[in-house]
Motif scaffolding. Sequence first.
Motif, PDB file in Angstrom:
ATOM      1  N   ILE A  67      36.546  30.920  33.735  1.00 56.95           N
ATOM      2  CA  ILE A  67      37.460  32.055  33.572  1.00 56.95           C
ATOM      3  C   ILE A  67      38.814  32.482  33.589  1.00 56.95           C
ATOM      4  O   ILE A  67      39.612  33.323  33.599  1.00 56.95           O
ATOM      5  N   ARG A  68      39.274  32.096  35.568  1.00 56.51           N
ATOM      6  CA  ARG A  68      40.971  32.114  35.652  1.00 56.51           C
ATOM      7  C   ARG A  68      41.445  31.679  34.263  1.00 56.51           C
ATOM      8  O   ARG A  68      42.385  32.508  33.971  1.00 56.51           O
ATOM      9  N   GLN A  69      41.146  30.574  33.562  1.00 59.34           N
ATOM     10  CA  GLN A  69      41.821  30.033  32.681  1.00 59.34           C
ATOM     11  C   GLN A  69      42.093  31.031  31.634  1.00 59.34           C
ATOM     12  O   GLN A  69      43.270  31.324  30.897  1.00 59.34           O
ATOM     13  N   VAL A  70      40.616  31.526  31.103  1.00 60.55           N
ATOM     14  CA  VAL A  70      40.213  33.195  29.936  1.00 60.55           C
ATOM     15  C   VAL A  70      41.088  34.185  30.085  1.00 60.55           C
ATOM     16  O   VAL A  70      42.303  34.728  29.355  1.00 60.55           O
ATOM     17  N   ARG A  71      41.159  34.031  31.924  1.00 61.18           N
ATOM     18  CA  ARG A  71      41.613  35.642  31.706  1.00 61.18           C
ATOM     19  C   ARG A  71      42.567  35.834  31.781  1.00 61.18           C
ATOM     20  O   ARG A  71      43.967  36.359  31.946  1.00 61.18           O
ATOM     21  N   ALA A  72      43.799  34.409  31.952  1.00 60.25           N
ATOM     22  CA  ALA A  72      45.030  34.256  31.760  1.00 60.25           C
ATOM     23  C   ALA A  72      45.714  34.780  30.293  1.00 60.25           C
ATOM     24  O   ALA A  72      47.159  35.071  30.676  1.00 60.25           O
ATOM     25  N   ILE A  78      33.463  37.838  28.661  1.00 55.87           N
ATOM     26  CA  ILE A  78      32.732  36.591  29.655  1.00 55.87           C
ATOM     27  C   ILE A  78      31.589  37.403  30.722  1.00 55.87           C
ATOM     28  O   ILE A  78      31.685  38.331  30.989  1.00 55.87           O
ATOM     29  N   ILE A  79      30.679  36.613  30.139  1.00 57.86           N
ATOM     30  CA  ILE A  79      28.901  36.726  31.006  1.00 57.86           C
ATOM     31  C   ILE A  79      28.609  35.711  30.950  1.00 57.86           C
ATOM     32  O   ILE A  79      28.044  34.521  30.797  1.00 57.86           O
ATOM     33  N   VAL A  80      28.245  36.123  32.901  1.00 59.44           N
ATOM     34  CA  VAL A  80      27.817  34.453  33.479  1.00 59.44           C
ATOM     35  C   VAL A  80      26.897  34.169  33.443  1.00 59.44           C
ATOM     36  O   VAL A  80      26.067  35.521  34.031  1.00 59.44           O
ATOM     37  N   ILE A  81      26.351  33.190  33.314  1.00 56.27           N
ATOM     38  CA  ILE A  81      24.552  32.521  33.429  1.00 56.27           C
ATOM     39  C   ILE A  81      24.829  32.117  34.859  1.00 56.27           C
ATOM     40  O   ILE A  81      25.647  31.221  34.948  1.00 56.27           O
ATOM     41  N   ASP A  89      28.977  34.064  43.868  1.00 56.54           N
ATOM     42  CA  ASP A  89      29.394  33.521  43.085  1.00 56.54           C
ATOM     43  C   ASP A  89      29.410  34.647  42.062  1.00 56.54           C
ATOM     44  O   ASP A  89      30.294  34.162  41.618  1.00 56.54           O
ATOM     45  N   LYS A  90      28.027  34.983  42.045  1.00 57.52           N
ATOM     46  CA  LYS A  90      28.722  36.247  41.047  1.00 57.52           C
ATOM     47  C   LYS A  90      29.619  37.087  41.124  1.00 57.52           C
ATOM     48  O   LYS A  90      30.025  38.017  40.869  1.00 57.52           O
ATOM     49  N   LEU A  96      36.969  38.410  39.913  1.00 57.37           N
ATOM     50  CA  LEU A  96      37.587  36.738  39.084  1.00 57.37           C
ATOM     51  C   LEU A  96      38.376  37.951  37.150  1.00 57.37           C
ATOM     52  O   LEU A  96      39.061  37.136  36.464  1.00 57.37           O
ATOM     53  N   GLY A  97      37.449  38.306  36.900  1.00 57.67           N
ATOM     54  CA  GLY A  97      37.072  39.425  35.680  1.00 57.67           C
ATOM     55  C   GLY A  97      36.466  39.049  34.587  1.00 57.67           C
ATOM     56  O   GLY A  97      36.318  39.740  33.559  1.00 57.67           O
ATOM     57  N   ALA A  98      35.536  38.499  35.091  1.00 57.22           N
ATOM     58  CA  ALA A  98      34.022  38.614  33.744  1.00 57.22           C
ATOM     59  C   ALA A  98      33.652  39.387  34.194  1.00 57.22           C
ATOM     60  O   ALA A  98      33.523  40.648  34.690  1.00 57.22           O
TER      61      ALA A  98
END
Length: 235
Positions: A67-72, A78-81, A89-90, A96-98
Amino acid sequence: MNTKLSILIIEDEKNICDFIATALINQNYKVYKSYSGKDGLSQITSRCPEILLLDLGLPDMDGMDIIRQVRAWSSMPIIVISARTQENDKVAALDLGADDYITKPFGTSELLARIRTAVRHISHMNGSGPAESHIFSSKGLVIDFDKRRITVNGEEIHLTQVEYKIVSLLANNSGKVITYDTLISHVWGPYADDNNRILRVNMANIRRKMEKNPAQPQYIFTEIGIGYRMVDADV
Ligand code: CA
């Protein structure tokens, strides 16, 4: 839709990954699969998917780092499973930006609802959606953002400034869960006390004014331990 919308699934449990892929392919999405974090990251750059479905518990990497790397560099949805045991964690992933999360085990209809919400947000970002209308409408609830006027089945609802801020943030992100911390810092600023009590008090008042039965809300849902979610807008 003339071009298929593309979705990358990063999930190391192959049966879950395949289940998701099949459901999405049946809905005419273009699907890429990845079973590890490193491979997933490289597929993000090589395939440029429009939506990312991301398992947090990967064998080779922490999903949070993805998530961190993509959001940079990207605002792709981003949908978290996540597993039911990963409540903290959710929240961390959302902060973090999910954009959203889905909890295992989940069914096809829930999965597709999350994807549709993500698709709507992409059209809003691209300016091709109904974002310009400045009106939110769902199941008899109408919010006119220009006039700051809210009606339920035609009857005007009077909210305080704070209540209106909460409702409008949720409505502008309808279908998505908004964390307690995000709401608190949006309304009371980033240095506000992060205890949720004042938010809960305001939400109780909002529901008393807006919902027919505040104990069984039809507009604003509680995601226990996480935040609140506004019902999807009428299409
Ligand atoms: Ca996993």
